[in-house]
Design an enzyme around this catalytic site. Structure first.
Site, PDB file in Angstrom:
ATOM      1  N   GLU A 106       0.826  -1.218   0.000  1.00  0.00           N
ATOM      2  CA  GLU A 106       0.000   0.000   0.000  1.00  0.00           C
ATOM      3  C   GLU A 106       0.863   1.273   0.000  1.00  0.00           C
ATOM      4  O   GLU A 106       0.360   2.365   0.247  1.00  0.00           O
ATOM      5  CB  GLU A 106      -0.942   0.019   1.213  1.00  0.00           C
ATOM      6  N   HIS A 117      -2.946   2.480   8.281  1.00  0.00           N
ATOM      7  CA  HIS A 117      -4.023   1.714   7.641  1.00  0.00           C
ATOM      8  C   HIS A 117      -4.240   0.444   8.456  1.00  0.00           C
ATOM      9  O   HIS A 117      -3.273  -0.239   8.802  1.00  0.00           O
ATOM     10  CB  HIS A 117      -3.630   1.367   6.203  1.00  0.00           C
ATOM     11  N   HIS A 123      -7.067  -3.108   9.311  1.00  0.00           N
ATOM     12  CA  HIS A 123      -8.231  -3.925   8.958  1.00  0.00           C
ATOM     13  C   HIS A 123      -8.999  -4.199  10.255  1.00  0.00           C
ATOM     14  O   HIS A 123      -9.395  -5.335  10.510  1.00  0.00           O
ATOM     15  CB  HIS A 123      -7.786  -5.251   8.332  1.00  0.00           C
ATOM     16  N   TYR A 138     -16.023  13.340  19.915  1.00  0.00           N
ATOM     17  CA  TYR A 138     -14.664  12.946  19.526  1.00  0.00           C
ATOM     18  C   TYR A 138     -14.588  12.429  18.098  1.00  0.00           C
ATOM     19  O   TYR A 138     -13.568  12.595  17.428  1.00  0.00           O
ATOM     20  CB  TYR A 138     -14.069  11.953  20.540  1.00  0.00           C
ATOM     21  N   HIS A 158     -12.716  -3.255   2.983  1.00  0.00           N
ATOM     22  CA  HIS A 158     -11.270  -3.378   3.217  1.00  0.00           C
ATOM     23  C   HIS A 158     -10.870  -2.789   4.581  1.00  0.00           C
ATOM     24  O   HIS A 158     -10.512  -3.541   5.468  1.00  0.00           O
ATOM     25  CB  HIS A 158     -10.537  -2.698   2.048  1.00  0.00           C
TER      26      HIS A 158
HETATM   27  P1  13P Z   1       1.124  -5.171   3.358  1.00  0.00           P
HETATM   28  O1  13P Z   1       1.458  -6.438   4.121  1.00  0.00           O
HETATM   29  O2  13P Z   1       1.736  -5.167   1.980  1.00  0.00           O
HETATM   30  O3  13P Z   1       1.476  -3.945   4.169  1.00  0.00           O
HETATM   31  O4  13P Z   1      -0.429  -5.144   3.130  1.00  0.00           O
HETATM   32  C1  13P Z   1      -1.276  -5.343   4.232  1.00  0.00           C
HETATM   33  C2  13P Z   1      -2.569  -4.653   4.035  1.00  0.00           C
HETATM   34  O5  13P Z   1      -3.145  -4.203   5.014  1.00  0.00           O
HETATM   35  C3  13P Z   1      -3.127  -4.533   2.683  1.00  0.00           C
HETATM   36  O6  13P Z   1      -4.200  -3.661   2.658  1.00  0.00           O
END
Ligand code: 13P
Length: 210
Positions: free
Chosen positions: A73, A92, A94, A119, A159
């Site tokens: 990313e 970023h 998940h 907040y 995502h």
């Molecule tokens: P990477 O392991 O390449 O950082 O990717 C993980 C991820 O969160 C993809 O969206």
């Protein structure tokens, strides 16, 4: 902070996110802007077990100078930095609740969360939904670039969230607030909600700009 301290800080934050279940497996990535490039977590690394010495060091053009190969990313992180001159870090994740909200069919793509807490307004602001593209694809970075000037926090459809902050601390606080807000939104689904009024939101934006 010098580069060594920043490397340690990235590893510490990564472990903290992992230990609290906000990151799992090899999901998520963290970057910090340097005077002449970036530090980026390596691709396929676990945020809970980062080796500071192996974190990828990129030059100002995004080319790998040292460390392991960077996150897939990287393009997306760099797009955020290029559109937001004051951004010093990008995170970023998940994280489960934010990902769940990113899969809901009927959210407002310009402002995913209803204004339920102060907040969320102060730290996340208007959360934009980025249409689905595969992880690591240039099309995903391009879609983020289109929104990055107006939104420091975006939610990648099906995502997960991406947040920029002036510092790593600020970016992490904001992405944690985003995850917490997603959890609250899911807890409140189906309940009559007393949202903040437009005046209350405007007052928060006046008191806590940026
Ligand atoms: P990477 O392991 O390449 O950082 O990717 C993980 C991820 O969160 C993809 O969206």
């Amino acid at each position: 902070m010098n580069e060594d301290a920043l490397r340690e800080h990235i590893a510490l934050i990564g472990k903290s996110l992992y230990d609290r279940g906000l990151a799992h497996g090899s999901a998520g990535n963290i970057s910090v802007r340097l005077a002449d490039g970036w530090l980026m977590t390596p691709t396929n690394s676990c945020l809970g077990r980062l080796d500071p010495a192996r974190i990828s060091r990129l030059d100002a053009g995004g080319k790998l100078l040292s460390g392991d190969p960077p996150s897939k990313e990287t393009f997306l992180h760099i797009a955020m930095y290029q559109e937001r001159a004051a951004a010093g870090a990008v995170v970023h994740l998940h994280s489960a609740h934010a990902v769940a909200v990113s899969c809901i069919a009927d959210v407002d793509p310009g402002d995913v969360f209803p204004p339920i807490t102060a907040y969320a307004i102060m730290q996340v602001g208007k959360l934009a939904l980025v249409p689905y593209f595969p992880p690591g694809d240039q099309t995903l970075a391009d879609a983020v670039r289109k929104l990055a000037r107006r939104h420091h926090a975006v939610l990648l459809a099906n995502h997960g969230p991406v947040v920029a902050g002036a510092t790593l601390e600020a970016a992490v606080n904001a992405i944690e607030e985003l995850e917490q807000t997603a959890k609250l939104v899911l807890l409140l689904r189906g309940q009559p909600v007393r949202a903040l009024t437009a005046e209350q939101v405007a007052e928060l934006n006046r008191r806590f700009p940026g």
